[in-house]
Design an enzyme around this catalytic site. Structure first.
Site, PDB file in Angstrom:
ATOM      1  N   ARG A   1      73.775  61.040 -33.787  1.00  0.00           N
ATOM      2  CA  ARG A   1      74.897  61.568 -33.011  1.00  0.00           C
ATOM      3  C   ARG A   1      74.397  62.161 -31.695  1.00  0.00           C
ATOM      4  O   ARG A   1      73.346  62.794 -31.659  1.00  0.00           O
ATOM      5  CB  ARG A   1      75.628  62.658 -33.811  1.00  0.00           C
ATOM      6  CG  ARG A   1      76.779  62.088 -34.621  1.00  0.00           C
ATOM      7  CD  ARG A   1      77.402  63.036 -35.555  1.00  0.00           C
ATOM      8  NE  ARG A   1      77.730  64.351 -35.047  1.00  0.00           N
ATOM      9  CZ  ARG A   1      78.368  65.280 -35.757  1.00  0.00           C
ATOM     10  NH1 ARG A   1      78.742  65.010 -37.009  1.00  0.00           N
ATOM     11  NH2 ARG A   1      78.637  66.467 -35.256  1.00  0.00           N
TER      12      ARG A   1
ATOM     13  N   ARG B   1      69.382  63.546 -39.360  1.00  0.00           N
ATOM     14  CA  ARG B   1      70.674  62.922 -39.708  1.00  0.00           C
ATOM     15  C   ARG B   1      70.851  61.592 -38.972  1.00  0.00           C
ATOM     16  O   ARG B   1      70.577  61.474 -37.793  1.00  0.00           O
ATOM     17  CB  ARG B   1      71.830  63.845 -39.332  1.00  0.00           C
ATOM     18  CG  ARG B   1      73.165  63.130 -39.516  1.00  0.00           C
ATOM     19  CD  ARG B   1      74.339  64.023 -39.572  1.00  0.00           C
ATOM     20  NE  ARG B   1      74.501  64.871 -38.419  1.00  0.00           N
ATOM     21  CZ  ARG B   1      75.450  65.799 -38.327  1.00  0.00           C
ATOM     22  NH1 ARG B   1      76.292  65.969 -39.312  1.00  0.00           N
ATOM     23  NH2 ARG B   1      75.540  66.539 -37.258  1.00  0.00           N
TER      24      ARG B   1
ATOM     25  N   ARG C   1      75.854  74.664 -30.601  1.00  0.00           N
ATOM     26  CA  ARG C   1      76.904  74.568 -31.632  1.00  0.00           C
ATOM     27  C   ARG C   1      76.798  75.728 -32.614  1.00  0.00           C
ATOM     28  O   ARG C   1      77.805  76.278 -33.048  1.00  0.00           O
ATOM     29  CB  ARG C   1      76.811  73.224 -32.366  1.00  0.00           C
ATOM     30  CG  ARG C   1      77.329  72.083 -31.502  1.00  0.00           C
ATOM     31  CD  ARG C   1      76.867  70.737 -31.994  1.00  0.00           C
ATOM     32  NE  ARG C   1      77.305  70.428 -33.340  1.00  0.00           N
ATOM     33  CZ  ARG C   1      76.743  69.509 -34.114  1.00  0.00           C
ATOM     34  NH1 ARG C   1      75.708  68.820 -33.681  1.00  0.00           N
ATOM     35  NH2 ARG C   1      77.198  69.281 -35.312  1.00  0.00           N
TER      36      ARG C   1
END
Ligand code: AP5
Length: 213
Positions: free
Chosen positions: A158, A126, A169
């Protein structure tokens, strides 16, 4: 239309909710983007939450509910789709309470799923535009040679997309967020969406399901 999108990190909530907001002409509200904006601006809140966000923990319910309730006030009667909110039972119940008070109940809750191995691969590839927050994937949704197709900015990864943070997460998602799936399933608001497959085909499938109901 008032919608929520739930699902594990990397299931495609951001990708799909942005497309759905455009399709239905409703607001896209990402609590992750709102919190990252606070960090970028180095506000007091941004500095307070930086450590939590970067190690993959959830920000407190009070902080997130406060941001969301201000956003709902700004929106008034306009429809919306939440991306990444609610994430705990406390948040889910509070959202219902706020919407009932405003006489605008939630229409549907999209539950987008993907297997943990797929998620790890998606996070590794990503890239996001730091300016407009548009999301790309180096293989599945590649940017052009100029970076972001909209802003021509260079893309970034990120901070919470490192493999060890993604594992954390996922662990938190399984512990704290999955209980709200049953909360919505029990009253018939949940709509399951398979997050695996061609991105635009998934969007069309969601649109058809929403138009059926
Ligand atoms: P947030 O920003 O909400 O992150 P997240 O929920 O973990 O989800 P992601 O943004 O990582 O993934 P996504 O499902 O949106 O997938 P995407 O479309 O980008 O939250 C970040 C942090 O903020 C949290 O950890 C927490 O600290 C805090 N926070 C936020 N909300 C909170 C709340 N309510 N309460 C407390 N704390 C909160 O897709 C991933 C990649 O896959 C992309 O590269 C994309 O191009 C690609 N992709 C998407 N769909 C497909 C497909 N079908 N096929 C192939 N590739 C695809």
């Amino acid at each position: 239309m008032r919608l929520v999108a739930l699902g594990p990190p990397g299931a495609g909530k951001g990708t799909q909710t942005v497309a759905l907001a455009r399709h239905f002409g409703i607001a896209h509200i990402s609590t992750g983007d709102m919190l990252r904006e606070q960090m970028r601006l180095r506000t007091r809140l941004g500095i307070e939450i930086e450590g939590l966000m970067n190690n993959g923990s959830l920000v407190s319910d009070d902080i997130v509910i406060d941001l969301v309730s201000k956003k709902l006030e700004e929106l008034g009667d306009k429809g919306f789709i939440f991306d990444g909110f609610p994430r705990t039972l406390v948040q889910a119940k509070k959202l219902d309470e706020m919407l009932e008070k405003a006489n605008h109940p939630l229409d549907r809750v999209l539950y987008i799923t993907a297997a943990d191995e797929t998620i790890m691969e998606r996070m590794a590839g990503r890239r996001i535009c730091p300016h407009c927050q548009r999301v790309y994937h180096l293989v599945y949704n590649p940017p052009g040679s100029d970076g972001c197709g909209q802003c021509l900015d260079s893309l970034v990864q990120r901070d919470d997309d490192k493999p060890e943070t993604v594992s954390q997460r996922l662990k938190i998602y399984h512990e704290l967020t999955t209980p709200i799936i049953d909360y919505y399933r029990n009253d018939g608001r949940l709509l399951w969406v398979d997050g695996i497959g061609d991105i635009t085909r998934i969007t069309s499938q969601i649109v058809s399901k929403l138009e059926e109901v």
